[in-house]
Design an enzyme around this catalytic site. Structure first.
Site, PDB file in Angstrom:
ATOM      1  N   HIS A 173       0.817  -1.224   0.000  1.00 30.68           N
ATOM      2  CA  HIS A 173       0.000   0.000   0.000  1.00 30.68           C
ATOM      3  C   HIS A 173       0.844   1.264   0.000  1.00 30.68           C
ATOM      4  O   HIS A 173       0.309   2.358  -0.166  1.00 30.68           O
ATOM      5  CB  HIS A 173      -0.947  -0.012   1.206  1.00 30.68           C
ATOM      6  CG  HIS A 173      -2.017  -1.054   1.086  1.00 30.68           C
ATOM      7  ND1 HIS A 173      -3.286  -0.768   0.666  1.00 30.68           N
ATOM      8  CD2 HIS A 173      -1.981  -2.396   1.280  1.00 30.68           C
ATOM      9  CE1 HIS A 173      -3.999  -1.887   0.628  1.00 30.68           C
ATOM     10  NE2 HIS A 173      -3.230  -2.887   0.997  1.00 30.68           N
ATOM     11  N   ASP A 215       3.154   9.471  -0.984  1.00 30.92           N
ATOM     12  CA  ASP A 215       1.996   8.685  -0.558  1.00 30.92           C
ATOM     13  C   ASP A 215       1.769   7.568  -1.568  1.00 30.92           C
ATOM     14  O   ASP A 215       1.803   7.822  -2.778  1.00 30.92           O
ATOM     15  CB  ASP A 215       0.749   9.598  -0.518  1.00 30.92           C
ATOM     16  CG  ASP A 215      -0.218   9.190   0.581  1.00 30.92           C
ATOM     17  OD1 ASP A 215      -0.218   8.018   0.967  1.00 30.92           O
ATOM     18  OD2 ASP A 215      -0.977  10.069   1.052  1.00 30.92           O
TER      19      ASP A 215
END
Ligand code: GDG
Length: 756
Positions: free
Chosen positions: A169, A371
């Site tokens: 992730h 991110d």
């Protein structure tokens, strides 16, 4: 326990992640079950709710056994228990202090502590054990995120046929950053136990391919995004995660309308309180907006929601302090009697409330410094059911790869972000609508279900494998390295490299094909071959039976070669008799199938045929006898080598051959390729690091200093065959005449071709 809700026909799923979707917290009134925070749970929990299966994870507290059965989520949960000190080292330590910053390319924040690493290894093993226990072999096992990079390997050991997939992730950083980790190879190997590894975006997948190729020497097909390592092929794919679009949209439609009409425009920030999210930088950009464009003062408010996160880690506590101070400073500087520029909430809110905040915001300011994806950007878009707002998004978020219609900013550029924000606040309705409509259409289509279906379809799909190693690979690896300007000095180990390992050294014969390839290669004017073995020199010469090659026996203590004087290490003279004595002492251990190979100054104790129950004892005794005799004991394939403690090994032998044959400036005219399968070849790999292309043959589980790996002897054959057919070099000077140079350790005598 039966699996509930399982869809007919679909394979069940076994999810493993650090956290269970619920955290269990002891309170005064008993144990409370709270949804775990973060994007991972938001993304995967609904999938299990729909499909059924099992979720393995850490319950986040000392949960009494059986407690989990009470949960009624529609899927099973199995807890992986940890002690407080394990949580501290595995979770707060290696996961959050080492991997998290490194994966986000924030190297200055990464801490490397060996005890944290050891605990990480242990907990990953434990996850593997629970997964194996909970699985009946029919599931797709889906492992999530950076806490569990080693778990796939531990599952694979027990379940060689498991369908194993992994999704990361976070970002995956470039090679130059990932290799800062002292345990980078172990982690890459752990991941490669999977059939499928998914990343959010292609760039991360590309970085991973780069790392496995350069750090592990794995074979990579860039076009097809396949990695071959240890006889197994792993697919690497990008699967950008989506959100539950319809649900967020519905929440936004249903949320009560704002109580009074607003005079101010609202800029919204929503994040876990994390240094990757760029919260202080965002505040500074907002401050800059108020400086550069004073017309926004008293008309715009920045509403920042920061969810508490990882407060046990000092970095996060410091960040909280920094944020508090920055908010205080900016508010102190600009606030008026009826306006505060920043409203800062340090807590979480319900999803319903969150949807209303998204809906009512004029601008979402999403400015992570790095991110993996960023779900907030997507959720904001889904909740824009009223007059359309504007999304200002960091180009360093994975989401920026697909969300093209956002206003893109670089969060490190404070002025640029301030201008982006200004533009968003000033944007006309028409432009806002066209941008938002395009964004909403894409996110509605590429929603969470789309991500899950796509990933699971690929995980369940047929396994791919690379075509056998061949010319194209060697071309890519070696063509530039062996450009036409250079001679090739090819060093080859014998057992396990040129022939498969057998139960007795006398059976390890060269195949016809291997012999032919060696002959063809040796016949070239621009190639010199040296066979460098642990066998006695006469033995290895007799096995290879080819003139014009150089032979190094006894791990390089003796060397005979063309155009160079014979070499025998001068210290060997002291070991002749001792070797005979050692051989006699070891004879008493030549029982149960064990035997001793006397090789002159060295010898080998072979235990391949010894029964398991007595093996360890015999090995231990052999080691002790070898050490008592003043010899060094070294591991070999099902054998212990006894070597005189002379500072000499295959690495030094290679150097001796290169210097003697080509002179001290050998690297200017010669390219070195070394192929070996044995622990003793590692000395040569280490010595040649950066100077040669080295290949370790065999199992990928052993760590190696070699540049690349070859799976087996047939791959070695393909390599030698390719080398024999490569384009001819331009004529190079004949080997240096200073070949009689004495290295200081040696006793030399002139050898002739016929002596070899
Ligand atoms: C990791 C990767 C990747 C936030 N405040 C509240 C609340 N949230 C929810 C949001 C969103 C989630 O938390 C945050 O997700 P992000 O994607 O922004 O960030 P990470 O937690 O760092 O997630 C990230 C993600 O995994 C998925 O792969 O996108 O890059 O770092 O869903 O809504 N939820 C509620 N109250 C809050 O106050 N209910």
């Amino acid at each position: 326990m039966a699996v509930k809700n399982q869809k007919a026909g679909a394979r069940p799923i076994l999810v493993a992640s650090n956290r269970l979707p619920y955290t269990f917290v002891r309170t005064a009134t008993g144990i409370e079950q709270r949804p775990s925070p973060g994007g991972l749970v938001a993304a995967v929990e609904p999938v299990l709710r729909k499909r059924g299966g099992t979720w393995i994870g850490w319950p986040g507290g000392d949960l009494p056994e059986g407690q989990l059965d009470a949960d009624d989520a529609g899927y099973r949960v199995a807890a992986v228990e940890m002690t407080e000190s394990e949580v501290s080292r595995y979770y707060h330590g290696f996961s959050n202090r080492t991997l998290w910053p490194l994966l986000h390319s924030m190297t200055d924040r990464a801490r490397f502590a060996v005890r944290d690493w050891e605990t990480y290894v242990r907990i990953n093993e434990r996850f593997g054990e629970v997964a194996v226990r909970e699985s009946d072999g029919s599931e797709i096992i889906w492992i999530h995120d950076y806490h569990l990079l080693l778990a796939p390997a531990s599952i694979r050991r027990e379940r060689p046929d498991a369908r194993l997939s992994f999704f990361l992730h976070t970002p995956f950083p470039p090679y130059d950053i990932f290799r800062l980790l002292p345990w980078d190879r172990e982690l890459l190997r752990g991941m490669l136990a999977c059939d499928l590894i998914g990343f959010h975006v292609r760039g991360y997948a590309q970085n991973f391919l780069d790392c496995v190729e350069r750090s592990l020497g794995a074979r990579v097909n860039q076009d097809e995004m396949l990695v071959e390592y240890g006889g197994r092929t792993t697919k690497i794919e990008s699967h950008p995660i989506g959100i539950e679009f319809d649900e967020f949209e519905q929440l936004a439609i249903d949320a009560p309308a704002a109580s009074q009409s607003r005079r101010e425009q609202v800029v919204l920030g929503v994040d876990r309180l994390d240094y990757t999210k760029g919260i202080p930088e965002r505040f500074k950009a907002f401050e800059r907006l108020l400086e550069l464009h004073p017309e926004h003062r008293e008309k715009v408010t920045l509403l920042q929601l920061a969810v508490p996160s990882r407060s046990q880690v000092a970095e996060y506590r410091n960040l909280k302090r920094e944020i508090d101070e920055t908010v205080g400073r900016i508010n102190g500087r600009f606030a008026t009697s009826n306006w505060s520029p920043i409203r800062y909430l340090y807590r979480s809110v319900t999803r319903k409330r969150l949807a209303a905040l998204y809906r009512d915001a004029d601008v979402a300011l999403v400015t992570p410094l790095r991110d993996g994806m960023n779900l907030v950007a997507k959720e904001f878009v889904a909740c824009q059911v009223g007059p359309p707002g504007v999304l200002v998004l960091s180009k360093l978020a994975g989401a920026a790869n697909t969300m093209r219609e956002v206003l893109r900013v670089n969060p490190y550029d404070v002025d640029g972000t301030a201008e982006g924000l200004h533009r968003a606040l000033e944007m006309g309705e028409h432009e806002r609508r066209s941008r938002m409509t395009a964004l909403r259409n894409r996110e509605r289509r590429d929603d969470l279900e789309h991500w899950v279906t796509g990933f699971l379809a690929s995980a369940a799909g047929s396994r791919r494998s690379l075509v056998p190693l061949g010319d194209a690979d060697f071309e890519a690896w070696l063509a530039d390295f062996l450009s036409r300007r250079y001679r090739l000095a090819l060093f080859l180990d014998y057992d396990g490299t040129l022939t498969p390992l057998t139960d007795h050294p006398s059976k390890a014969k060269l195949s016809k094909k291997m012999r032919g390839a060696l002959e063809a290669c040796a016949a070239r004017d621009d190639t010199d071959i040296a066979v460098i073995s642990g066998r006695a020199i006469e033995d290895v010469k007799a096995m290879v039976k080819q003139p014009n090659l150089t032979f190094a026996g006894n791990h390089g203590l003796q060397i005979v070669g063309t155009d160079m004087p014979e070499f025998i290490h001068e210290d060997l003279i002291h070991y002749r008799e001792r070797a005979d004595e050692l051989c006699r002492s070891l004879q008493k251990l030549a029982v149960g199938g064990a035997w001793i190979e006397a090789k002159g100054p060295t010898l080998t104790y072979h235990y391949r045929a010894v029964a398991d129950d007595v093996r360890d004892k015999l090995i231990e005794e052999a080691r002790s006898i070898i050490q008592m005799a003043g010899y060094q004991d070294r591991d070999a394939h099902c054998a212990v080598e006894a070597r005189p403690p002379i500072g000499w090994d295959k690495g030094r032998a290679v150097l001796h051959i290169l210097r003697t044959r080509y002179g001290p400036a050998w690297s200017e005219s010669v390219r070195v390729v070394y192929v070996g399968d044995d622990q003793t070849d590692e000395d040569a790999f280490r010595f040649l690091a950066g100077l040669a292309t080295t290949f370790r043959v065999g199992s990928p589980d052993t760590s190696t200093a070699a540049t690349r790996r070859l799976p087996d002897v047939s791959a070695v054959l393909s390599l030698i065959d390719w080398l024999s057919r490569r384009p001819e070099s331009e004529p190079t000077p004949t080997p240096a005449s200073e070949s009689t140079r004495d290295s200081g350790h040696t006793r030399t005598r002139q050898s002739t071709r016929s002596q070899t």
